[in-house]
Design a protein around this motif. Structure first.
Motif, PDB file in Angstrom:
ATOM      1  N   ILE A  42      39.363  38.450  57.858  1.00 31.20           N
ATOM      2  CA  ILE A  42      39.750  39.793  57.394  1.00 31.20           C
ATOM      3  C   ILE A  42      40.529  39.698  56.081  1.00 31.20           C
ATOM      4  O   ILE A  42      40.294  40.476  55.149  1.00 31.20           O
ATOM      5  N   ILE A  43      41.433  38.734  56.000  1.00 30.99           N
ATOM      6  CA  ILE A  43      42.222  38.559  54.761  1.00 30.99           C
ATOM      7  C   ILE A  43      41.314  38.196  53.593  1.00 30.99           C
ATOM      8  O   ILE A  43      41.457  38.736  52.487  1.00 30.99           O
ATOM      9  N   ILE A  44      40.354  37.312  53.804  1.00 33.80           N
ATOM     10  CA  ILE A  44      39.435  36.927  52.730  1.00 33.80           C
ATOM     11  C   ILE A  44      38.584  38.117  52.291  1.00 33.80           C
ATOM     12  O   ILE A  44      38.344  38.312  51.092  1.00 33.80           O
ATOM     13  N   ILE A  45      38.128  38.925  53.244  1.00 39.06           N
ATOM     14  CA  ILE A  45      37.352  40.117  52.896  1.00 39.06           C
ATOM     15  C   ILE A  45      38.197  41.085  52.066  1.00 39.06           C
ATOM     16  O   ILE A  45      37.736  41.643  51.060  1.00 39.06           O
ATOM     17  N   LEU A  46      39.463  41.295  52.476  1.00 38.66           N
ATOM     18  CA  LEU A  46      40.362  42.170  51.701  1.00 38.66           C
ATOM     19  C   LEU A  46      40.570  41.641  50.283  1.00 38.66           C
ATOM     20  O   LEU A  46      40.562  42.404  49.313  1.00 38.66           O
ATOM     21  N   PHE A  47      40.765  40.328  50.147  1.00 39.42           N
ATOM     22  CA  PHE A  47      40.926  39.746  48.811  1.00 39.42           C
ATOM     23  C   PHE A  47      39.659  39.948  47.973  1.00 39.42           C
ATOM     24  O   PHE A  47      39.733  40.243  46.777  1.00 39.42           O
ATOM     25  N   GLY A  48      38.502  39.779  48.597  1.00 41.58           N
ATOM     26  CA  GLY A  48      37.249  39.987  47.879  1.00 41.58           C
ATOM     27  C   GLY A  48      37.073  41.421  47.420  1.00 41.58           C
ATOM     28  O   GLY A  48      36.649  41.681  46.291  1.00 41.58           O
ATOM     29  N   LEU A  49      37.417  42.378  48.288  1.00 36.16           N
ATOM     30  CA  LEU A  49      37.327  43.788  47.912  1.00 36.16           C
ATOM     31  C   LEU A  49      38.326  44.118  46.798  1.00 36.16           C
ATOM     32  O   LEU A  49      38.014  44.908  45.898  1.00 36.16           O
ATOM     33  N   GLN A  50      39.506  43.519  46.841  1.00 34.89           N
ATOM     34  CA  GLN A  50      40.510  43.722  45.788  1.00 34.89           C
ATOM     35  C   GLN A  50      39.999  43.172  44.454  1.00 34.89           C
ATOM     36  O   GLN A  50      40.112  43.820  43.415  1.00 34.89           O
TER      37      GLN A  50
END
Length: 150
Positions: free
Chosen positions: A79-87
């Motif tokens: 989830i954290i990696i997905i959030l970083f990617g979206l950011q």
């Protein structure tokens, strides 16, 4: 125990004993009382043993914890990696990832800590340099003094 007598370690023994006892080495002998050498050596070995036992125990505990909660940790990490990617892609804007926050404020106390660290490092570095110079006189493979080919 065999590595103690290896050509890499054996030349360090007099310097180690001198450092441990706070004395000096003259003529290949440490100028110190045997009782002092033995008591400080036992303390040194006990300290290292305790530290490495604690490191092993903590690594085992952390490994057990990861084994128990591995899937949960993987999902949270995903989830954290997905959030970083979206950011990074600009699809979402999380201000908490853009702003800077400092936990500790820097002040005059910090510069004093750096001063003492540099003083301590200078003392450690001078002793390390002396040990490197002593070891550079010996051939790594055969433990014999080197010829001056330079």
């Amino acid at each position: 125990m065999v590595t103690f007598f290896s050509p890499c370690v054996f030349p360090l023994v007099p310097a180690y004993l001198a450092q441990l006892t706070g004395t000096d080495v003259k003529g290949g002998a440490v100028n110190a009382n045997r009782g002092l050498i033995i008591s400080r050596s036992v303390g040194f070995i006990t300290g290292f043993t305790i530290i490495f036992l604690l490191l092993g125990l903590s690594a085992s505990a952390i490994g057990t914890w990861f084994a128990l909660y591995g899937t949960l940790i993987e999902r949270i990490g995903g989830i954290i990696i997905i959030l970083f990617g979206l950011q990074m892609s600009g699809l979402i804007s999380l201000q908490s990832l853009i702003t800077e926050r400092r936990i500790f404020k820097r002040g005059p106390k910090k510069s004093l800590e750096f001063f003492w660290f540099s003083r301590l490092w200078a003392r450690i570095r001078s002793r390390l340099d002396a040990l490197y110079r002593i070891n550079s006189r010996f051939d790594i493979v055969y433990g014999k003094p080197r010829r001056n080919d330079v």
